[in-house]
Design a protein around this motif. Structure first.
Motif, PDB file in Angstrom:
ATOM      1  N   TYR A 158      38.106  44.155  40.823  1.00  0.00           N
ATOM      2  CA  TYR A 158      38.882  43.378  41.793  1.00  0.00           C
ATOM      3  C   TYR A 158      38.082  43.165  43.069  1.00  0.00           C
ATOM      4  CZ  TYR A 158      42.459  41.989  45.122  1.00  0.00           C
ATOM      5  OH  TYR A 158      43.177  41.298  46.077  1.00  0.00           O
ATOM      6  N   LEU A 159      37.347  44.186  43.499  1.00  0.00           N
ATOM      7  CA  LEU A 159      36.514  44.060  44.701  1.00  0.00           C
ATOM      8  C   LEU A 159      35.475  42.954  44.515  1.00  0.00           C
ATOM      9  CD1 LEU A 159      35.573  45.037  47.490  1.00  0.00           C
ATOM     10  CD2 LEU A 159      34.160  46.747  46.319  1.00  0.00           C
ATOM     11  N   ALA A 160      34.828  42.932  43.356  1.00  0.00           N
ATOM     12  CA  ALA A 160      33.828  41.888  43.080  1.00  0.00           C
ATOM     13  C   ALA A 160      34.468  40.508  43.110  1.00  0.00           C
ATOM     14  CB  ALA A 160      33.174  42.141  41.728  1.00  0.00           C
ATOM     15  N   LYS A 161      35.654  40.381  42.543  1.00  0.00           N
ATOM     16  CA  LYS A 161      36.366  39.092  42.541  1.00  0.00           C
ATOM     17  C   LYS A 161      36.740  38.686  43.961  1.00  0.00           C
ATOM     18  CE  LYS A 161      40.594  36.907  40.775  1.00  0.00           C
ATOM     19  NZ  LYS A 161      41.831  37.114  39.970  1.00  0.00           N
ATOM     20  N   LEU A 162      37.231  39.640  44.740  1.00  0.00           N
ATOM     21  CA  LEU A 162      37.630  39.360  46.123  1.00  0.00           C
ATOM     22  C   LEU A 162      36.447  38.885  46.954  1.00  0.00           C
ATOM     23  CD1 LEU A 162      40.135  39.659  48.034  1.00  0.00           C
ATOM     24  CD2 LEU A 162      39.219  41.897  48.655  1.00  0.00           C
ATOM     25  N   LEU A 163      35.302  39.560  46.819  1.00  0.00           N
ATOM     26  CA  LEU A 163      34.109  39.185  47.577  1.00  0.00           C
ATOM     27  C   LEU A 163      33.565  37.837  47.124  1.00  0.00           C
ATOM     28  CD1 LEU A 163      32.269  42.633  47.733  1.00  0.00           C
ATOM     29  CD2 LEU A 163      33.577  41.510  49.535  1.00  0.00           C
ATOM     30  N   SER A 164      33.622  37.559  45.835  1.00  0.00           N
ATOM     31  CA  SER A 164      33.147  36.264  45.319  1.00  0.00           C
ATOM     32  C   SER A 164      33.984  35.123  45.877  1.00  0.00           C
ATOM     33  CB  SER A 164      33.194  36.254  43.786  1.00  0.00           C
ATOM     34  OG  SER A 164      32.292  37.192  43.252  1.00  0.00           O
ATOM     35  N   GLN A 165      35.297  35.318  45.911  1.00  0.00           N
ATOM     36  CA  GLN A 165      36.182  34.285  46.454  1.00  0.00           C
ATOM     37  C   GLN A 165      35.910  34.058  47.931  1.00  0.00           C
ATOM     38  OE1 GLN A 165      40.030  35.917  45.453  1.00  0.00           O
ATOM     39  NE2 GLN A 165      40.098  34.883  43.469  1.00  0.00           N
ATOM     40  N   HIS A 166      35.710  35.147  48.668  1.00  0.00           N
ATOM     41  CA  HIS A 166      35.433  35.012  50.106  1.00  0.00           C
ATOM     42  C   HIS A 166      34.080  34.350  50.336  1.00  0.00           C
ATOM     43  CE1 HIS A 166      35.786  35.951  54.364  1.00  0.00           C
ATOM     44  NE2 HIS A 166      34.534  36.372  54.327  1.00  0.00           N
ATOM     45  N   GLU A 168      32.563  32.251  48.365  1.00  0.00           N
ATOM     46  CA  GLU A 168      32.706  30.822  48.044  1.00  0.00           C
ATOM     47  C   GLU A 168      33.367  30.080  49.197  1.00  0.00           C
ATOM     48  OE1 GLU A 168      34.895  27.912  44.737  1.00  0.00           O
ATOM     49  OE2 GLU A 168      34.905  30.088  44.483  1.00  0.00           O
ATOM     50  N   LEU A 169      34.388  30.690  49.792  1.00  0.00           N
ATOM     51  CA  LEU A 169      35.079  30.069  50.925  1.00  0.00           C
ATOM     52  C   LEU A 169      34.133  29.881  52.102  1.00  0.00           C
ATOM     53  CD1 LEU A 169      37.673  29.108  52.341  1.00  0.00           C
ATOM     54  CD2 LEU A 169      38.123  31.497  52.950  1.00  0.00           C
ATOM     55  N   VAL A 170      33.334  30.914  52.407  1.00  0.00           N
ATOM     56  CA  VAL A 170      32.388  30.834  53.526  1.00  0.00           C
ATOM     57  C   VAL A 170      31.361  29.729  53.278  1.00  0.00           C
ATOM     58  CG1 VAL A 170      30.533  32.053  54.736  1.00  0.00           C
ATOM     59  CG2 VAL A 170      32.665  33.238  54.216  1.00  0.00           C
ATOM     60  N   ILE A 171      30.851  29.660  52.048  1.00  0.00           N
ATOM     61  CA  ILE A 171      29.857  28.637  51.714  1.00  0.00           C
ATOM     62  C   ILE A 171      30.443  27.246  51.879  1.00  0.00           C
ATOM     63  CG2 ILE A 171      28.505  27.648  49.827  1.00  0.00           C
ATOM     64  CD1 ILE A 171      28.059  30.493  48.822  1.00  0.00           C
TER      65      ILE A 171
END
Length: 228
Positions: A158-166, A168-171
């Motif tokens: 879940y941590l990996a998914k959360l960081l990936s989503q964030h 992507e949002l930042v990019i």
């Protein structure tokens, strides 16, 4: 604190200053890969608005004295890019739990806290692979009387998914400014080329064309000079 032979007495302070300096200077280009360690508790990406900070703290440590949280608060006072991670939940004293932290009541961050359970030293010695370790981690949260209600938002996956989503949002948020910066750089370089002159072509036809263009330019400037 005990120091290894040959280590300076100021090594802890030196490491902290090194991490702080790195976090303050890191750029967007290293956003996806800039992870550094602070006292084995803190990994930072990402400073400037593009950097993600993972403030990793053992659950059996008082959150108020966490070096990771302290340093994260210094470089990210608003908490907009700090993610809190609690480890060693399975090693807490019997009868205690970290629900107040994980639910954001003990220390609130803008992003949710995530608890993880890593492989034990015994698992490492037995060469337990990460697939099995992740399955055991899921089972721990799903069957835990303390964390069962949070199981869907806990664990390394879940941590990996959360960081990936964030990330992507930042990019996505940064793309317009990156495009603008690229276009500005192109315009500046083109202006510089116009100022110093374009390169002379190699073939005869292009060279003749350039000579004619120079003659026309000279003719135009000469006429303007005569006309005053």
């Amino acid at each position: 604190m005990a120091f290894a032979e040959g280590q300076s007495d100021s090594i802890v302070e030196d490491i902290e200053n090194m991490v702080r300096s790195y976090v303050e200077k890191v750029s967007f280009l290293t956003l996806a890969s800039c992870y550094m360690t602070f006292d084995a508790k803190m990994y930072m990406t990402q400073s400037k608005p593009n950097c993600i900070i993972l403030a990793i703290t053992p659950a059996n440590q008082d959150i108020a004295t966490s070096d990771a949280i302290k340093l994260a608060r210094e470089v990210d006072p608003s908490g907009e890019r700090t993610f809190g991670v609690l480890t060693k939940l399975d090693l807490m004293d019997k009868g205690t739990n970290a629900t107040e932290v994980l639910e954001g009541r003990a220390y609130r961050l803008q992003h949710p806290w995530v608890g993880i359970v890593n492989r034990s030293q015994a698992d490492i010695n037995k060469n337990v692979d990460m697939i099995v370790a992740r399955r055991k981690e899921r089972e721990y949260f799903e069957t835990s009387p303390d964390y069962g209600h949070l199981a869907s938002k806990m664990g390394s996956e879940y941590l990996a998914k959360l960081l990936s989503q964030h990330l992507e949002l930042v990019i996505r948020q940064r793309i317009p400014s990156i495009i603008s910066m690229i276009n500005k750089t192109i315009d500046e370089l083109n202006a510089e080329l116009d100022r110093i002159g374009r390169p002379v072509a190699a073939d005869g036809g292009a060279q003749l064309y350039m000579i004619l263009e120079l003659c026309r330019a000279f003719d135009r400037v000469f006429k303007e000079h005569l006309d005053g």
